[in-house]
Design an enzyme around this catalytic site. Structure first.
Site, short mmCIF file in Angstrom:
data_model
loop_
_atom_site.label_atom_id
_atom_site.label_comp_id
_atom_site.label_asym_id
_atom_site.label_seq_id
_atom_site.Cartn_x
_atom_site.Cartn_y
_atom_site.Cartn_z
N SER B 141 0.80 -1.34 0.06
CA SER B 141 0.07 0.15 0.07
C SER B 141 0.93 1.19 0.10
O SER B 141 0.45 2.32 -0.26
CB SER B 141 -0.87 0.01 1.13
OG SER B 141 -1.70 -1.03 1.13
N LEU B 246 -3.18 2.83 -12.55
CA LEU B 246 -3.88 2.34 -11.56
C LEU B 246 -5.46 2.67 -11.65
O LEU B 246 -6.60 2.10 -11.30
CB LEU B 246 -3.34 2.34 -10.21
CG LEU B 246 -2.34 1.57 -9.94
CD1 LEU B 246 -1.58 1.82 -8.60
CD2 LEU B 246 -2.43 0.07 -10.19
N GLU B 370 -4.75 -3.49 -6.40
CA GLU B 370 -5.05 -2.06 -6.82
C GLU B 370 -5.83 -1.25 -5.90
O GLU B 370 -6.60 -0.38 -6.03
CB GLU B 370 -6.16 -2.38 -8.17
CG GLU B 370 -5.78 -3.34 -9.09
CD GLU B 370 -5.21 -2.67 -10.15
OE1 GLU B 370 -5.42 -1.68 -10.35
OE2 GLU B 370 -4.49 -3.51 -10.90
#
Lengths: 339, 394, 264
Positions: B141, B246, B370
């Site tokens: 992350s 993304l 994602e």
């Protein structure tokens, strides 16, 4: 008023679908006090005339045609000439009818629902400029109105179709009307074959692969083979079973794609529509397209390993289990009974 | 008439092109992908024919410009394709998303003319398969802490480092790799196009996944890999690069999970209609009925979110937080629906045959990759409060 | 070779009869609300495209339908047809006979070298329009094609008959109706869909065709008065158990049908 059964004649025996057409013609005629005619077209017309009278046709119109013996019953040689004959008979006989009773001049033409008929029914309707209702499972007629029931939407819906006119054409689904004898004294009219015009069409080849000459719509016992049979062992078991119970083999579209059997054996919305005495479904799941071709069968017995298979929703007898275990045991049981 | 698949009739609102593309994608996926999905998922098989088939259908790079071999279709069309592919399996959609959004999008947006000419047509035709390297073993992350680094050398760069959880890496010909570079004494993230055949690149397969088993996942390992100068994206710097990709992929996920949820709902509806217990179909009971009602309500919100987000993207009015909202909501709801669908299938729900459990397992990954569900919550939280809460205080 | 030659594909739009069906006050409803290209016509189009690829025919698709049907017709262009015509203004309850007369007028004006169409439509399963059209045109026709070749300036059709297959050669112009077992129609690609926007699609009112005034006022001679659920077959006995139980049940079942010869 008359009901005319149009009978293609090219085989040694009259087809059972033709007997059904004669029977239905007699039934419709008796409820509307109409006259029954049989229009016999083809090389064996003479041979079948007495049988037509036995099934209730009081007027027999014969069109004997020479047809290339190898190509009997194929469309390019026989089908086209049925269209011409129907046209010819209408013209000839209209004069007779007019003389008898001009106010009663109306005709219902009944056909069977074979591929031979499907090929020409539209052309017959166009030629006579008359309404056509194909593939009916029931009908009534009062001389000018026809009310017919026919399955539509992959046999999920029964539609009621009305037609109006002094000439109406219908084809009836095979296997639904029990042939009933009703012998009558018949008068015979013979006609000279009109000049045939095949519009340049030529029959190049007749492909009748081995074991492929069966006409499924005529078979009283059909063994439907689905994806559950998937190899030569299975195919052999099915062949053995078929010979023991006098069955003919049919296939579902899913199975046709496997290439194990010929296209001629395909039953379903896109293949043949059958209504045999017994439809034994082996490893057929029961897709709507297949069911559309066999749901009118008198008795359905299904074997499938999946208890949720939709075929069980319409089977009179459902057997849950593995075909590769059941078939050998069943064949053994059948053989010991016969012995 | 109430449409139990599209209650608010959003498909009626689509442009004709988009609807035709949706129908074609649906036909292809149901005819060609669905029959492979059971074995694909059970046996970890990604059929190598699939990329070529998708390319022939025009599903790779659907919204990339036609001059580079793309389809020139709308963002909405791209989303609708994702929905149809993921209706079958999230693994297949992952393959398609990576190729289209994570590989073709950055080359089109950030690449030089030569890079576009060299790679885009081959990626569109599946002559080349691409993957995307951002996530590292210790940095998920928080990608800004990545350790993969490129140092200058004659005529280019030397790349070292490792990326993980890389969809398509074992079958990829080319990788978009994000790595740190020193510029004016500061670490800056730059993007590179790396061919996997180059010396020093390896792509180990990640085995024994319990999710996305129908698509290939692996690592990307770089040991002193020479990357020519011509293979660096010239302008783009920082996380804006990978995040642009993304955003495109997350948008596809927001649509894709609509398809997965619709599949689970439809299977449950059919199952409870056919399955009889105590002499009646399960569907005749109140619990299954309200479960289906909840599913359809959630699916309707998912459809409308995805559809509106597509309109916003087509109009160029999208903010990344809008995508976070839809990705988070739609994946979360899809996962809930898949779990309930599994439950409604009883014992049958645990077998691959009914395919519902495949979606449960797949969506566990989709909820994580994602940007996890919670990270997207923090993105929204920052927008709402004006305070970032990614970096823990304490 | 013969880009000046044209195959005309006659297509129809139908409800998606393979989606779930329900009955309501207004008739039959399908779970997919959008109409589809009739599957048999899709097979006809596929075959026309294959013939076109091999022999250079132009492929033109014609459909009788409302203006809304242009989306379905566009699918035919997306599959690869060169051009399309939508004939509008037909009576809503037109039967096969009416459609065949409209198509005959169009074919006479247009003059294709062959007409290829589905053998029936997947909703009504009537299957008359082909034969009717051929008879109006006085063209040779072949139905239920499961294979088509173009050889020696003629169309060779492998026709599935009742108990055999026939290869029939017809000179041009001729009419062919197709089984849907002839091929698997291609799915339009994204590029095909985008390209279809640029292909010509003509909207022609049937009153513009030769004899148009009469066509516009044609009354169907057959009408569908009602649609009802098929009388359902009740599910019978379901037998599960050991092999002996299953075979016993089967033997009893077979013996109850005299034609099997079992137990007689």
């Amino acid at each position: 008023m008359r009901v005319c059964a149009v009978i293609p004649c090219f085989q040694e025996e009259l087809r059972s679908s033709s007997l059904e057409v004669l029977t239905k013609s007699a039934a419709v005629a008796s409820s509307s006090s109409a006259h029954v005619e049989a229009w016999l077209v083809g090389p064996t017309a003479e041979k079948h005339s007495s049988k037509a009278a036995q099934y209730g046709a009081a007027t027999l119109r014969l069109m004997e045609l020479e047809v290339d013996s190898e190509a009997k019953g194929v469309n390019v040689s026989l089908g086209r000439r049925i269209v011409d004959t129907v046209d010819e008979f209408m013209t000839h006989s209209a004069a007779e009818l007019d003389a008898n009773d001009p106010s009663e001049d109306s005709t219902l033409l009944l056909f069977d629902n074979t591929e031979l008929t499907k090929d020409i029914l539209g052309a017959c309707g166009a030629r006579l400029d008359a309404p056509v209702i194909p593939d009916v499972v029931d009908l009534s007629w009062d001389g000018h109105h026809c009310i017919a029931q026919r399955p539509t939407y992959a046999s999920k819906v029964m539609s009621e179709v009305h037609a109006e006119g002094s000439v109406i054409l219908c084809s009836i689904r095979a296997g639904l009307f029990e042939p009933i004898e009703k012998p009558v004294e018949a008068t015979l009219h013979r006609y000279k074959a009109p000049e045939s015009d095949l519009l340049g069409q030529v029959l190049k080849e007749l492909v009748a692969p081995e074991g492929d000459t069966v006409d499924l719509t005529e078979a009283p016992i059909i063994i439907g083979v689905g994806r559950g049979i998937n190899d030569e062992t299975g195919k052999d078991l099915v062949a053995k079973l078929a010979s023991l119970i006098r069955g003919e083999i049919a296939i579902s579209r899913a199975h046709f794609e496997s290439g194990m059997y010929s296209h001629t054996l395909l039953v379903g919305q896109s293949g043949k529509v059958v209504a045999p005495r017994l439809y034994l479904a082996l490893g057929i799941s029961g897709s709507i397209q297949h069911v559309a071709g066999m749901s009118e069968s008198h008795t359905i017995i299904a074997i499938n390993k999946d208890p949720e298979a939709p075929i069980f929703d319409l089977a009179d007898l459902g057997i849950v289990g593995d075909l590769y275990q059941i078939l050998p045991a069943l064949i053994h049981a059948l053989e010991s009974t016969k012995a | 008439m109430f449409n139990i698949h599209d209650p608010y009739l959003f498909e009626d609102e689509l442009a004709e092109d988009d609807r035709m593309i949706m129908e074609a994608a649906r036909e292809y996926c149901q005819a060609n992908l669905e029959p492979r999905a059971l074995r694909g998922n059970q046996d970890e098989i990604f059929d190598p024919e699939i990329p070529k088939e998708m390319a022939d259908m025009g599903l790779l790079g659907a919204s990339i410009a036609e001059e580079y071999g793309g389809g020139g279709a709308s963002q909405t069309a791209y989303g609708l394709i994702a929905r149809e592919v993921e209706r079958v399996d999230s693994g297949y959609r992952s393959f398609m998303s990576v190729q289209s959004s994570l590989v073709m999008v950055p080359i089109e947006k950030f690449g030089t003319e030569e890079q576009k000419q060299q790679y885009l047509p081959k990626l569109a035709s599946a002559e080349m398969i691409g993957c995307f390297g951002l996530t590292e073993p210790d940095h998920g992350s928080d990608p800004s802490s990545m350790v993969t680094r490129a140092v200058p050398t004659d005529g280019g760069w030397v790349l070292n480092g490792a990326k993980t959880w890389i969809t398509n890496s074992p079958i990829a010909d080319v990788a978009i790799v994000w790595a740190k570079v020193k510029e004016e004494e500061k670490d800056v993230i730059r993007g590179f196009i790396v061919e996997t055949s180059w010396k020093g690149v390896s792509t180990p397969h990640i085995k024994d996944k319990m999710s996305l088993r129908a698509s290939e996942t692996g690592e990307l390992v770089f040991q002193d890999v020479f990357v020519p100068e011509t293979h660096m994206f010239p302008e783009i710097r920082g996380l804006k690069g990978p995040f642009t990709c993304l955003n495109s992929a997350r948008y596809g996920i927001a649509w894709g999970t609509v398809g997965a949820a619709e599949f689970c709902y439809e299977r449950s509806r059919t199952y409870v209609g056919e399955r009889k217990q105590f002499g009646h179909p399960l569907a005749a009971n109140q619990l299954p009925q309200t479960k289906l009602a909840n599913m359809l309500t959630d699916i309707t919100t998912m459809q409308l979110l995805a559809w509106r987000l597509g309109q916003l993207r087509d109009a160029g009015k999208v903010d990344p937080a809008m995508i976070s909202l839809a990705k988070r909501h739609n994946v979360g709801k899809a996962l809930d629906i898949a779990r309930i669908a599994r439950d409604m299938h009883g014992g049958n729900g645990v077998t691959g045959d009914y395919r519902v459990i495949h979606h449960v397992m797949n969506l566990e990954s989709v909820n994580t990759y994602e940007g996890t569900y919670d990270i997207h919550g923090l993105i929204l939280g920052r927008e709402i409060t004006g305070i970032q809460a990614f970096v823990p205080k304490g | 070779m013969s880009q000046d030659r044209t195959i005309l594909v006659c297509a129809k739009e139908t409800p998606d009869t393979y989606s779930d069906l329900s009955f309501s006050a207004s008739g039959v409803q399908f779970s997919n609300p959008r109409p589809v290209l009739n599957a048999y016509d899709a097979s006809a189009l596929e075959e026309a495209l294959v013939l076109s690829e091999a022999h250079g025919f132009r492929v033109h698709v014609v459909m009788v339908g409302p203006e809304r049907a242009s989306e379905t017709l566009r699918k035919a262009l997306a599959m690869g047809a060169d051009e399309a015509t939508l004939l509008t203004g037909a009576p809503k309850d037109a039967d096969s006979a009416v459609i065949a007369k409209i198509l005959a007028a169009f074919v006479q004006q247009f003059g294709p070298d062959a007409v290829i169409m589905g053998r029936q439509s997947q909703d009504t399963d009537v299957g008359l329009a082909g034969g009717m059209l051929a008879d109006h045109l006085h063209w040779p026709w072949t139905t239920n094609a499961i294979g088509i070749r173009f050889e020696e300036e003629a169309f060779w059709v492998k026709r599935q008959g009742d108990s055999a297959q026939e290869w029939i050669a017809s000179p041009m112009p001729c009419l062919i109706t197709c089984s849907n077992n002839l091929n698997d129609p291609r799915i339009p690609t994204l590029k095909g869909i985008m390209a279809s926007k640029k292909k010509p699609m003509h909207l022609v009112g049937i009153d513009q065709l030769p004899g148009g005034d009469a066509l516009s006022t044609l009354a169907p001679a057959t009408t569908i008065e009602s649609l009802k659920p098929m009388p359902e077959r009740a599910a019978g006995e379901l037998v599960e158990g050991d092999l002996e139980t299953l075979v016993d049940a089967l033997m009893k079942g077979l013996a109850s049908i005299p034609e099997t010869g079992v137990g007689s």
